[in-house]
Design a protein around this motif. Structure first.
Motif, PDB file in Angstrom:
ATOM      1  N   GLN A   1      44.532  39.324  33.067  1.00  0.00           N
ATOM      2  CA  GLN A   1      45.499  38.987  34.109  1.00  0.00           C
ATOM      3  C   GLN A   1      46.735  38.419  33.447  1.00  0.00           C
ATOM      4  OE1 GLN A   1      44.068  36.398  37.228  1.00  0.00           O
ATOM      5  NE2 GLN A   1      45.679  37.094  38.604  1.00  0.00           N
TER       6      GLN A   1
ATOM      7  N   GLU B   1      43.229  43.007  36.130  1.00  0.00           N
ATOM      8  CA  GLU B   1      42.960  44.437  35.981  1.00  0.00           C
ATOM      9  C   GLU B   1      41.811  44.671  35.004  1.00  0.00           C
ATOM     10  OE1 GLU B   1      46.321  46.503  34.321  1.00  0.00           O
ATOM     11  OE2 GLU B   1      46.368  45.280  32.506  1.00  0.00           O
TER      12      GLU B   1
ATOM     13  N   TYR C   1      38.319  42.096  31.620  1.00  0.00           N
ATOM     14  CA  TYR C   1      39.470  42.169  32.502  1.00  0.00           C
ATOM     15  C   TYR C   1      40.588  41.349  31.876  1.00  0.00           C
ATOM     16  CZ  TYR C   1      36.536  43.922  36.344  1.00  0.00           C
ATOM     17  OH  TYR C   1      35.710  44.673  37.138  1.00  0.00           O
TER      18      TYR C   1
END
Length: 121
Positions: free
Chosen positions: A39, A46, A37
């Motif tokens: 950020q 995300e 992920y």
């Protein structure tokens, strides 16, 4: 318990490459699905890439064709190879792993602490 440690982040020029690593240690019996992920400042975290236990991979549209997720099961490690980096890839990158815990054989999900990737000239 289980601890995830990421490495490989840093400052890179647009068009450059980086390879992130995430190693699971502690009470690890098996590693299962693995994900990366990211950020960016002021934005939500995300999903970037996922690799299932069966080996299927999925990528966010923004990174398709540029990023590759892979694993070394023997080393309990997941990698993210990032090529053709763009300034909009700048973010803190986090790994997440589903791990079968040694003593209980139960599955748990664990996160790394994050590694900063900055793409700038």
């Amino acid at each position: 318990q289980v601890h995830l440690a990421e490495s490989g982040g840093g400052l890179v020029q647009p068009g450059g490459s980086l390879r992130l690593s995430c190693v699971a240690s502690g009470s690890v019996f098996l590693t299962n699905a693995m994900s990366w992920y990211r950020q960016a400042p002021g934005k939500r975290r995300e999903l970037v890439a996922t690799r299932t236990t069966s080996g299927r991979t999925n990528y966010a549209d923004a990174v398709k064709g540029r990023f590759t997720i892979s694993r070394d099961r023997a080393k309990n490690t997941v990698y993210l190879q990032m090529n053709s980096l763009k300034p909009e890839d700048t973010a803190i990158y986090y790994c997440k792993m589903s791990v079968t815990i040694l003593d209980t054989l139960r599955r748990g999900e664990f996160w790394g602490q994050g590694t900063q990737v900055t793409v700038s000239s």
